[in-house]
Design a protein around this motif. Structure first.
Motif, PDB file in Angstrom:
ATOM      1  N   LYS A  18       9.332 -26.228  16.540  1.00 11.04           N
ATOM      2  CA  LYS A  18      10.677 -26.382  16.202  1.00 11.04           C
ATOM      3  C   LYS A  18      10.958 -27.863  16.389  1.00 11.04           C
ATOM      4  N   TYR A  19      10.859 -28.419  17.654  1.00  9.56           N
ATOM      5  CA  TYR A  19      11.758 -29.691  17.464  1.00  9.56           C
ATOM      6  C   TYR A  19      10.439 -31.092  17.827  1.00  9.56           C
ATOM      7  N   VAL A  72       7.465 -21.772  20.356  1.00  9.89           N
ATOM      8  CA  VAL A  72       8.704 -22.635  19.239  1.00  9.89           C
ATOM      9  C   VAL A  72       9.326 -23.054  19.642  1.00  9.89           C
ATOM     10  N   GLN A  73      10.497 -23.106  20.622  1.00  8.43           N
ATOM     11  CA  GLN A  73      11.225 -24.971  20.932  1.00  8.43           C
ATOM     12  C   GLN A  73      10.326 -25.556  20.561  1.00  8.43           C
ATOM     13  N   GLY A  74       9.056 -25.464  21.112  1.00  4.75           N
ATOM     14  CA  GLY A  74       8.250 -27.030  21.173  1.00  4.75           C
ATOM     15  C   GLY A  74       7.643 -27.931  19.645  1.00  4.75           C
ATOM     16  N   TYR A  93      11.910 -30.023  24.938  1.00  2.00           N
ATOM     17  CA  TYR A  93      11.126 -28.710  24.017  1.00  2.00           C
ATOM     18  C   TYR A  93      10.359 -29.857  23.803  1.00  2.00           C
ATOM     19  N   PRO A 135      18.270 -31.457  24.702  1.00  2.00           N
ATOM     20  CA  PRO A 135      17.067 -30.359  24.750  1.00  2.00           C
ATOM     21  C   PRO A 135      16.250 -30.345  23.570  1.00  2.00           C
ATOM     22  N   GLY A 136      16.577 -31.045  22.232  1.00  2.00           N
ATOM     23  CA  GLY A 136      15.024 -31.289  21.398  1.00  2.00           C
ATOM     24  C   GLY A 136      14.184 -32.039  22.384  1.00  2.00           C
ATOM     25  N   TYR A 140       7.887 -19.049  24.107  1.00  6.45           N
ATOM     26  CA  TYR A 140       9.439 -19.472  23.934  1.00  6.45           C
ATOM     27  C   TYR A 140       8.465 -20.856  23.508  1.00  6.45           C
ATOM     28  N   LEU A 141       8.468 -21.405  24.482  1.00  6.56           N
ATOM     29  CA  LEU A 141       8.244 -22.766  24.747  1.00  6.56           C
ATOM     30  C   LEU A 141       6.892 -23.321  23.167  1.00  6.56           C
TER      31      LEU A 141
END
Length: 325
Positions: free
Chosen positions: A61-62, A57-59, A294, A290-291, A54-55
């Motif tokens: 992404k941002y 993917v989110q990392g 992350y 949050p972006g 999850y981290l």
């Protein structure tokens, strides 16, 4: 008779206790316990894998390359608030300072406890103190550090204004973070020293070497994998701490020096690390971006994973160095 057959004939049969026992012959309660242990192990792996993925993917992404080279700044949205260069730099600086204190002190304590241990009463007290430090919450060390570094006689190590000592600086944070890493370094080095057979020491004494020379020239080089393992584990705990950073380093997202001497002014000033940056920009933090949180968490995760891989590689190398009895 061939050599292989002769060796097989000369070898004794395996003992009954050494034979592989099938779990099918276990009692029902034992099989239930084994299944429950497997369930907990797989559940732990699944939770860890889900968190890491999850981290990741989110990392990805941002995270933007510009975040690694720009400092945080004020802005109305995430596209105008810069990156986290200063928190990343401060993470490296505080890690070097903390481990620069923890590694030599930890090695010295481990050598004394393992090879000397005299006076025995003091050795028992030090051993108990190290164990207590290993279980002490970091917030308690942060509060202790605040009281300690607010003392006037330590004012030269932190920011002061009008005779008031604030007690926040890189020096203060590094000193308390070193206490977090110290038990890990001591435990790992002691384990490495105790794994060295006694005949290695006796061989060194037999050629006229003193105990201190044997420790310095023979034992410590042999325990180098354990020293590296303890250092990496301690470093992982240092870079992951938040409480000490917030209370003793401050929560200024950019470096705020104190004084006119360039490097010394930065070390006496305040700053932040990746953990405090994540805390600030989390949805429940003051920044509420949050972006950015992350992205910084992704970078921190990469550093932690690299340390874990390093510990695993060093640990395997240490296991390969087997002593002959």
């Amino acid at each position: 008779m061939s050599t292989t057959r002769a060796f097989a004939a000369a070898s004794p049969p395996p003992a009954a206790g050494q034979r592989n026992e099938s779990s099918a012959s276990w009692r029902l309660i034992d099989r239930i316990g084994l299944a429950f242990a497997w369930f907990l192990g797989l559940l732990f792996c699944a939770v860890t894998a889900a968190m890491v993925l999850y981290l990741f993917v989110q990392g990805i992404k941002y995270l933007r390359p510009s975040m690694l080279v720009t400092n945080p700044k004020a802005g109305f949205n995430e596209s105008h608030t810069g990156g986290f260069f200063d928190p990343l730099l401060d993470t490296v600086v505080i890690s070097i300072m903390s481990m620069g204190l923890a590694i030599p002190i930890g090695i010295a304590i481990a050598v004394w406890l393992s090879e000397f241990g005299r006076p025995s009463a003091l050795a028992r007290v030090v051993e108990s103190t190290i164990e207590m430090l290993a279980g002490t919450p970091s917030i308690l060390l942060a509060l202790f550090g605040t009281l300690l570094f607010e003392a006037p006689w330590l004012g030269f190590l932190s920011r002061t204004s009008g005779g008031v000592v604030f007690g926040r600086s890189f020096f203060a944070a590094a000193a308390m973070l070193a206490l977090l890493a110290l038990p890990l370094v001591v435990a790992s080095v002691r384990e490495g020293l105790q794994a060295i057979p006694s005949h290695v020491r006796e061989a060194s004494y037999a050629v006229g070497k003193t105990k201190s020379t044997t420790t310095r020239r023979v034992l410590l080089p042999a325990a180098r994998p354990s020293v590296l393992t303890g250092s990496m584990l301690g470093l992982g705990r240092v870079i992951a701490d938040t409480a000490i950073i917030l209370l003793l380093l401050g929560n200024t997202l950019t470096n705020d020096g104190s004084g006119s001497i360039p490097i010394l002014s930065m070390l006496r000033g305040t700053g932040s690390t990746l953990t405090s940056y994540i805390f600030y920009n989390a949805p429940t933090g003051d920044g509420d971006q949050p972006g950015k949180a992350y992205a910084a968490a992704f970078v921190l995760l990469l550093i932690v994973l690299a340390l874990n891989v390093g510990v695993d590689l060093v640990g395997r190398r240490g296991k390969d160095l087997r002593w002959s009895s």
